[in-house]
Write a protein that holds these residues in place. Structure first.
Motif, mmCIF file in Angstrom:
data_model
loop_
_atom_site.group_PDB
_atom_site.id
_atom_site.type_symbol
_atom_site.label_atom_id
_atom_site.label_comp_id
_atom_site.label_asym_id
_atom_site.label_seq_id
_atom_site.Cartn_x
_atom_site.Cartn_y
_atom_site.Cartn_z
ATOM 1 N N ASN A 1 0.855 -1.174 0.000
ATOM 2 C CA ASN A 1 0.000 0.000 0.000
ATOM 3 C C ASN A 1 0.900 1.236 0.000
ATOM 4 O OD1 ASN A 1 -2.408 -1.426 0.134
ATOM 5 N ND2 ASN A 1 -2.518 -1.335 2.361
ATOM 6 N N LEU A 2 0.513 2.255 -0.763
ATOM 7 C CA LEU A 2 1.291 3.487 -0.824
ATOM 8 C C LEU A 2 0.467 4.642 -0.262
ATOM 9 C CD1 LEU A 2 2.858 3.082 -4.378
ATOM 10 C CD2 LEU A 2 3.912 2.569 -2.161
ATOM 11 N N TYR A 3 1.122 5.484 0.529
ATOM 12 C CA TYR A 3 0.467 6.584 1.232
ATOM 13 C C TYR A 3 1.118 7.907 0.851
ATOM 14 C CZ TYR A 3 -0.871 2.688 4.264
ATOM 15 O OH TYR A 3 -1.335 1.500 4.753
ATOM 16 N N TYR A 4 0.320 8.986 0.883
ATOM 17 C CA TYR A 4 0.815 10.338 0.676
ATOM 18 C C TYR A 4 0.624 11.093 1.989
ATOM 19 C CZ TYR A 4 0.835 15.218 -0.722
ATOM 20 O OH TYR A 4 1.097 16.556 -0.784
ATOM 21 N N VAL A 5 1.675 11.782 2.440
ATOM 22 C CA VAL A 5 1.597 12.474 3.738
ATOM 23 C C VAL A 5 1.868 13.974 3.645
ATOM 24 C CG1 VAL A 5 2.089 10.426 5.122
ATOM 25 C CG2 VAL A 5 3.985 11.829 4.299
ATOM 26 N N GLY A 6 1.740 14.554 2.451
ATOM 27 C CA GLY A 6 1.876 15.996 2.326
ATOM 28 C C GLY A 6 3.237 16.485 1.860
ATOM 29 N N ASP A 7 4.086 15.587 1.378
ATOM 30 C CA ASP A 7 5.400 15.997 0.877
ATOM 31 C C ASP A 7 5.247 16.878 -0.356
ATOM 32 O OD1 ASP A 7 6.848 14.339 2.709
ATOM 33 O OD2 ASP A 7 6.448 12.620 1.422
ATOM 34 N N ASP A 8 6.205 17.780 -0.556
ATOM 35 C CA ASP A 8 6.267 18.588 -1.761
ATOM 36 C C ASP A 8 7.699 18.593 -2.245
ATOM 37 O OD1 ASP A 8 5.489 20.227 -3.829
ATOM 38 O OD2 ASP A 8 5.686 22.067 -2.672
ATOM 39 N N PRO A 9 8.057 17.965 -3.358
ATOM 40 C CA PRO A 9 7.141 17.361 -4.315
ATOM 41 C C PRO A 9 6.478 16.112 -3.742
ATOM 42 C CG PRO A 9 9.409 16.880 -4.947
ATOM 43 C CD PRO A 9 9.455 17.801 -3.769
ATOM 44 N N VAL A 10 5.374 15.747 -4.348
ATOM 45 C CA VAL A 10 4.569 14.616 -3.874
ATOM 46 C C VAL A 10 5.376 13.323 -3.955
ATOM 47 C CG1 VAL A 10 2.519 13.240 -4.346
ATOM 48 C CG2 VAL A 10 2.426 15.728 -4.542
ATOM 49 N N LEU A 11 5.435 12.628 -2.829
ATOM 50 C CA LEU A 11 6.100 11.326 -2.766
ATOM 51 C C LEU A 11 5.139 10.320 -2.158
ATOM 52 C CD1 LEU A 11 9.534 12.472 -1.280
ATOM 53 C CD2 LEU A 11 9.031 11.947 -3.666
ATOM 54 N N ILE B 1 8.556 19.790 -11.912
ATOM 55 C CA ILE B 1 9.426 19.287 -10.850
ATOM 56 C C ILE B 1 10.574 20.257 -10.608
ATOM 57 C CG2 ILE B 1 11.064 17.461 -10.241
ATOM 58 C CD1 ILE B 1 9.174 15.517 -11.729
ATOM 59 N N LEU B 2 11.233 20.693 -11.671
ATOM 60 C CA LEU B 2 12.344 21.645 -11.527
ATOM 61 C C LEU B 2 11.873 22.957 -10.918
ATOM 62 C CD1 LEU B 2 14.229 21.078 -14.893
ATOM 63 C CD2 LEU B 2 14.969 20.382 -12.613
ATOM 64 N N GLU B 3 10.677 23.418 -11.322
ATOM 65 C CA GLU B 3 10.136 24.672 -10.802
ATOM 66 C C GLU B 3 9.970 24.600 -9.282
ATOM 67 O OE1 GLU B 3 6.584 25.810 -12.807
ATOM 68 O OE2 GLU B 3 6.189 27.444 -11.439
ATOM 69 N N ARG B 4 9.530 23.478 -8.765
ATOM 70 C CA ARG B 4 9.338 23.340 -7.312
ATOM 71 C C ARG B 4 10.657 23.440 -6.564
ATOM 72 N NH1 ARG B 4 5.120 18.413 -7.645
ATOM 73 N NH2 ARG B 4 3.287 19.647 -8.020
#
Length: 99
Positions: free
Chosen positions: A44-54, A93-96
């Protein structure tokens, strides 16, 4: 769309059509580009608010200090054994990272 439906659709294309790049477009995020690969989730994969999204496995999250209870309360973004395409483009991605 189920993989079976995708396969049926692909089987209808000519060889010339099958040589074309597969592109994506996300109107919500204003990005488009070539599909680089299709991934399969082994956990299972989860998103926890990282930027960029991981996306993270529960094992990764526990290493980051999340408890089993915290993880069990999270929404699963990509369920185990599912196929998915990550949408991104180099410019966004580069912009972030340039901010």
């Amino acid at each position: 769309m189920k993989l079976r439906e995708l396969k049926q659709w692909l089987n209808q294309l000519s060889d010339a059509e099958l040589e074309k790049e597969l592109l994506y477009n996300s109107m919500d995020y204003g990005i488009s580009g070539k599909v680089g690969e299709i991934n399969r989730s082994d956990d299972n994969l989860y998103y926890v608010g990282d930027d960029p999204v991981l996306l993270h496995t529960s094992k990764d999250l526990m290493k980051r200090g999340f408890s089993k209870n915290q993880i069990s309360d999270m929404d699963v973004e990509i369920p185990k054994d599912c196929y998915y395409i990550e949408l991104s483009n180099e410019y966004s991605i580069l912009e972030r990272f340039m901010r």
